[in-house]
Design a protein around this motif. Structure first.
Motif, PDB file in Angstrom:
ATOM      1  N   ARG A  62      36.613  29.002  91.544  1.00  0.00           N
ATOM      2  CA  ARG A  62      36.067  30.005  90.637  1.00  0.00           C
ATOM      3  C   ARG A  62      37.200  30.817  90.013  1.00  0.00           C
ATOM      4  O   ARG A  62      38.140  31.208  90.707  1.00  0.00           O
ATOM      5  N   LYS A  63      37.120  31.086  88.711  1.00  0.00           N
ATOM      6  CA  LYS A  63      38.080  31.988  88.075  1.00  0.00           C
ATOM      7  C   LYS A  63      37.848  33.407  88.565  1.00  0.00           C
ATOM      8  O   LYS A  63      38.790  34.135  88.887  1.00  0.00           O
ATOM      9  N   ASP A  64      36.590  33.805  88.604  1.00  0.00           N
ATOM     10  CA  ASP A  64      36.178  35.075  89.203  1.00  0.00           C
ATOM     11  C   ASP A  64      35.568  34.731  90.562  1.00  0.00           C
ATOM     12  O   ASP A  64      34.501  34.113  90.626  1.00  0.00           O
ATOM     13  N   PRO A  65      36.231  35.118  91.660  1.00  0.00           N
ATOM     14  CA  PRO A  65      35.758  34.728  92.993  1.00  0.00           C
ATOM     15  C   PRO A  65      34.322  35.130  93.290  1.00  0.00           C
ATOM     16  O   PRO A  65      33.663  34.500  94.119  1.00  0.00           O
ATOM     17  N   THR A  66      33.835  36.176  92.613  1.00  0.00           N
ATOM     18  CA  THR A  66      32.466  36.638  92.857  1.00  0.00           C
ATOM     19  C   THR A  66      31.486  36.126  91.804  1.00  0.00           C
ATOM     20  O   THR A  66      30.309  36.442  91.852  1.00  0.00           O
ATOM     21  N   GLY A  67      31.996  35.341  90.857  1.00  0.00           N
ATOM     22  CA  GLY A  67      31.160  34.877  89.753  1.00  0.00           C
ATOM     23  C   GLY A  67      30.363  33.637  90.090  1.00  0.00           C
ATOM     24  O   GLY A  67      30.505  33.035  91.155  1.00  0.00           O
ATOM     25  N   PRO A  68      29.525  33.205  89.142  1.00  0.00           N
ATOM     26  CA  PRO A  68      28.609  32.078  89.378  1.00  0.00           C
ATOM     27  C   PRO A  68      29.295  30.726  89.199  1.00  0.00           C
ATOM     28  O   PRO A  68      30.429  30.631  88.701  1.00  0.00           O
ATOM     29  N   LEU A  69      28.585  29.672  89.584  1.00  0.00           N
ATOM     30  CA  LEU A  69      29.051  28.300  89.366  1.00  0.00           C
ATOM     31  C   LEU A  69      28.626  27.865  87.967  1.00  0.00           C
ATOM     32  O   LEU A  69      27.626  27.173  87.785  1.00  0.00           O
ATOM     33  N   THR A  70      29.390  28.310  86.962  1.00  0.00           N
ATOM     34  CA  THR A  70      29.129  27.964  85.572  1.00  0.00           C
ATOM     35  C   THR A  70      30.398  27.382  84.964  1.00  0.00           C
ATOM     36  O   THR A  70      31.504  27.585  85.482  1.00  0.00           O
ATOM     37  N   VAL A 123      26.479  18.834  87.581  1.00  0.00           N
ATOM     38  CA  VAL A 123      25.388  17.905  87.916  1.00  0.00           C
ATOM     39  C   VAL A 123      25.138  17.955  89.422  1.00  0.00           C
ATOM     40  O   VAL A 123      23.989  17.940  89.877  1.00  0.00           O
ATOM     41  N   GLU A 124      26.219  18.032  90.198  1.00  0.00           N
ATOM     42  CA  GLU A 124      26.086  18.155  91.658  1.00  0.00           C
ATOM     43  C   GLU A 124      25.395  19.468  92.024  1.00  0.00           C
ATOM     44  O   GLU A 124      24.575  19.516  92.952  1.00  0.00           O
ATOM     45  N   VAL A 125      25.729  20.539  91.301  1.00  0.00           N
ATOM     46  CA  VAL A 125      25.083  21.835  91.552  1.00  0.00           C
ATOM     47  C   VAL A 125      23.583  21.729  91.301  1.00  0.00           C
ATOM     48  O   VAL A 125      22.763  22.217  92.089  1.00  0.00           O
TER      49      VAL A 125
END
Length: 214
Positions: free
Chosen positions: A130-138, A164-166
């Motif tokens: 994650r670029k932002d450790p607290t951010g979403p899987l986007t 796709v795995e998400v």
């Protein structure tokens, strides 16, 4: 029949087959691997990777502790090996690896039960952060840990595959519930699980459409 336990296969209800929050660094002892992996794409493009590998010491894998360290080591080594073999193009691929790559890669692969070639588990499932450790899987908040040449297009391909795995995560849970429903002859549970599986497949299909924008 014994109940299926996802954790026995390093699969979780929250992350499916994706490695949960992969490590991005190994212990300092493995700095030679990390230094090469960090600039792998550039080294391949400038045809300097083989020279850098020649300077690299043969490191002992006994200092790797736990599943996530082993997976990161495998990600780094598998990418380095592919770059090393094909640095000079398809017509000049190497047929032999130096000990400083072959021995640790073989040891780590044996422990993890993975084949001696880069696979989906290395390229996608454990190769994200994650670029932002607290951010979403986007898409906007994800990047790869180790990259081949190919820039945004290749990274986009890998990250769409990850998304796709998400999207498949609820489907993994639905499959487990489906098996339980059949074992218990619970028709209502079976219907609910199959409906969830259908929704998951629909979301996977939508995620895959993002590939056309990469």
């Amino acid at each position: 029949m014994e109940k299926i336990k996802l954790e026995d296969c390093y699969v979780s209800e929250e992350y499916g087959f994706i490695l949960q929050d992969p490590l991005v660094k190994l212990p300092e002892y493995y700095k030679p691997w990390m230094d090469i992996a960090e600039c792998l794409a550039e080294l391949i493009e400038k045809k300097k990777l083989q020279g850098e590998v020649a300077k690299m010491p043969e490191l002992d894998t006994q200092h790797l502790k736990g599943h996530r360290q082993l997976r990161l080591a495998r990600v780094m080594l598998s990418h380095i090996i592919m770059g090393y073999v094909w640095q000079n193009g398809e017509t000049a691929g190497l047929k032999m690896l130096p000990r400083n790559l072959a021995v640790p890669f073989s040891n780590v692969s044996q422990i993890l039960g993975l084949p001696l070639i880069i696979v989906h588990a290395d390229l996608v499932l454990a190769n994200w952060k994650r670029k932002d450790p607290t951010g979403p899987l986007t898409m906007e908040n994800l990047s790869t840990i180790v990259s081949f040449p190919g820039g945004d297009n290749l990274q986009g391909f890998i990250l769409v595959t990850l998304l796709v795995e998400v999207a498949a995560i609820p489907g993994v849970n639905a499959v487990i519930r489906t098996v339980s429903a059949v074992q218990e002859d619970d028709k209502q549970m079976l219907l609910s699980a199959l409906q969830d599986l259908k929704q998951s497949i629909t979301k996977m299909t939508a995620a895959l459409q993002l590939m056309y924008g990469q």
